[in-house]
Design an enzyme around this catalytic site. Structure first.
Site, PDB file in Angstrom:
ATOM      1  N   HIS A 107      -1.571   1.314   1.206  1.00 52.71           N
ATOM      2  CA  HIS A 107      -2.631   2.312   1.211  1.00 52.71           C
ATOM      3  C   HIS A 107      -2.899   2.806  -0.209  1.00 52.71           C
ATOM      4  O   HIS A 107      -1.964   2.930  -1.010  1.00 52.71           O
ATOM      5  CB  HIS A 107      -2.243   3.512   2.083  1.00 52.71           C
ATOM      6  CG  HIS A 107      -1.813   3.160   3.462  1.00 52.71           C
ATOM      7  ND1 HIS A 107      -2.612   2.450   4.334  1.00 52.71           N
ATOM      8  CD2 HIS A 107      -0.657   3.403   4.122  1.00 52.71           C
ATOM      9  CE1 HIS A 107      -1.962   2.280   5.477  1.00 52.71           C
ATOM     10  NE2 HIS A 107      -0.782   2.847   5.366  1.00 52.71           N
ATOM     11  N   GLU A 125       2.165   8.912   3.936  1.00 54.31           N
ATOM     12  CA  GLU A 125       2.544   9.114   5.334  1.00 54.31           C
ATOM     13  C   GLU A 125       4.051   9.237   5.498  1.00 54.31           C
ATOM     14  O   GLU A 125       4.830   8.828   4.632  1.00 54.31           O
ATOM     15  CB  GLU A 125       2.023   7.963   6.192  1.00 54.31           C
ATOM     16  CG  GLU A 125       2.540   6.592   5.789  1.00 54.31           C
ATOM     17  CD  GLU A 125       1.760   5.458   6.439  1.00 54.31           C
ATOM     18  OE1 GLU A 125       0.720   5.712   7.067  1.00 54.31           O
ATOM     19  OE2 GLU A 125       2.202   4.307   6.310  1.00 54.31           O
ATOM     20  N   HIS A 183       4.297  -2.051   2.881  1.00 56.01           N
ATOM     21  CA  HIS A 183       5.132  -1.667   4.012  1.00 56.01           C
ATOM     22  C   HIS A 183       4.627  -2.281   5.304  1.00 56.01           C
ATOM     23  O   HIS A 183       3.505  -2.797   5.371  1.00 56.01           O
ATOM     24  CB  HIS A 183       5.161  -0.144   4.157  1.00 56.01           C
ATOM     25  CG  HIS A 183       3.815   0.443   4.478  1.00 56.01           C
ATOM     26  ND1 HIS A 183       2.881   0.728   3.502  1.00 56.01           N
ATOM     27  CD2 HIS A 183       3.231   0.776   5.663  1.00 56.01           C
ATOM     28  CE1 HIS A 183       1.791   1.229   4.071  1.00 56.01           C
ATOM     29  NE2 HIS A 183       1.975   1.255   5.378  1.00 56.01           N
ATOM     30  N   ARG A 203      -4.805  -4.763   4.195  1.00 61.95           N
ATOM     31  CA  ARG A 203      -3.861  -5.770   4.697  1.00 61.95           C
ATOM     32  C   ARG A 203      -3.620  -6.849   3.656  1.00 61.95           C
ATOM     33  O   ARG A 203      -4.556  -7.451   3.136  1.00 61.95           O
ATOM     34  CB  ARG A 203      -4.406  -6.436   5.967  1.00 61.95           C
ATOM     35  CG  ARG A 203      -4.454  -5.565   7.187  1.00 61.95           C
ATOM     36  CD  ARG A 203      -4.714  -6.395   8.447  1.00 61.95           C
ATOM     37  NE  ARG A 203      -5.216  -5.550   9.511  1.00 61.95           N
ATOM     38  CZ  ARG A 203      -6.495  -5.422   9.835  1.00 61.95           C
ATOM     39  NH1 ARG A 203      -7.408  -6.127   9.180  1.00 61.95           N
ATOM     40  NH2 ARG A 203      -6.859  -4.621  10.803  1.00 61.95           N
TER      41      ARG A 203
END
Length: 334
Positions: A107, A125, A183, A203
């Site tokens: 991200h 996150e 991740h 992705r």
């Protein structure tokens, strides 16, 4: 600061989530958390969200049936005065059922997203592991330093997995995933995720899987390489956590960062008790996600029953709340 007078429609209220049917999902959110969606598989429920890709709906009280985004637009005082709110809900809370591996992804941070994604927020996150199978793992960065040429070649040849750092996980683990960290959640993990209010995912690798239309899912390799941290990293260790006991409940910090803070609260009382930890000031709202058990919350003597899987929004400047029951809650605020 002058306390805002509370009207009836400023009491705590339940939220109904939005559901997502990504191909790696399963049935556990339906079977174990009573999430009633006509989606197969059910991969994620967005429990507290104003993001246009999945907006929560108020599920109790005078505003029942309204979109959370509409409620907060009409009542920005519910958010509080914390700089991160800025008139918008700054967080997104999810439940995630990974029956299969998620894609290897990354991200962007806020600065990159603002410049390249039409002013969007980036995505930092936190994951709290609700359950995990014996062999469940997650991907957290790389074993060794990489460069873009090596990574591009490994992606093209399908050999990238040999460079990825895999970490075994178990129930009650906590992980903070900073923007830029490559991740992936592995198969067999059941996760509660607290993140910035963003749906930006780049992705890198998706195991050459086909979607329900028989096509491979889009990759975003150029953008991913632009934001990814390619340094080798040490496998994250679980932080020292300390339970603080009070009458009727105990609590511990799981994560505190500039975007949000998360506590785990264990309620165990047969008597209704006032619990100061659930009173909000003018600074921030609170969100309670019940991840186990059940109970009753009293807001100005108005009872609100909650069960495993329920999500409760508590506006800023709330009155002291009373609770009883036996439950495990994640408490999120700014």
């Amino acid at each position: 600061m002058t306390k805002i007078n509370m009207s009836l429609n400023c009491n705590a209220f339940l939220l109904k989530p939005a559901g997502q049917d990504y191909l790696w999902g399963g049935r556990r959110l339906k079977d174990e958390f009573s999430k009633e969606f006509d989606l197969t598989p059910l991969a994620e429920t967005w429990e507290c969200s104003t993001h246009p890709d999945g907006i929560s709906i108020v599920a109790s009280g005078e505003m029942e049936g309204m979109l959370l985004s509409k409620v907060l637009k009409e009542h920005p005082e519910y958010l509080g005065t914390h700089p991160k709110t800025d008139g918008e809900l700054p967080i997104l809370i999810k439940l995630i059922d990974a029956k299969k591996d998620l894609s290897v992804q990354v991200h962007p941070d806020d600065a990159y997203a603002k410049e390249h994604e039409m002013g969007s927020l980036g995505k930092n996150e936190m994951w709290y592991v609700l359950d995990a199978t014996k062999d469940a793992t997650l991907v957290y960065g790389f074993y060794r330093d990489m460069d873009q040429e090596i990574l591009r070649k490994s992606l093209h040849e399908g050999t990238v997995e040999k460079y990825l750092q895999k970490v075994k996980i178990q129930k009650d683990d906590v992980f903070y995933i900073e923007s830029g960290t490559v991740h992936a959640i592995g198969a067999g993990a059941l996760i509660a995720e607290i993140q910035e209010n963003s749906n930006l995912t780049y992705r890198l690798y998706d195991y050459n899987r086909l979607n329900k239309n028989g096509k491979t899912r889009e990759l975003h390799i150029d953008k991913a390489l632009a934001v990814a941290n390619l340094k080798g990293s040490v496998a994250p260790r679980q932080p020292m956590r300390v339970l603080k006991y009070k009458r009727g409940y105990a609590s511990e910090f799981l994560c505190r960062c500039k975007y949000f803070q998360v506590e785990r609260v264990l309620i165990n009382t047969e008597r209704t008790r006032t619990m100061a930890d659930f009173q909000t000031d003018g600074n921030s709202f609170q969100v309670l996600l019940c991840v186990d058990g059940c109970g009753i919350l009293f807001d100005e003597n108005i009872p609100l029953n909650f069960f495993k899987g329920d999500c409760i929004f508590i506006p800023a400047n709330s009155v002291p709340l009373k609770l009883h029951g036996k439950a495990q809650l994640l408490k999120v605020s700014c």
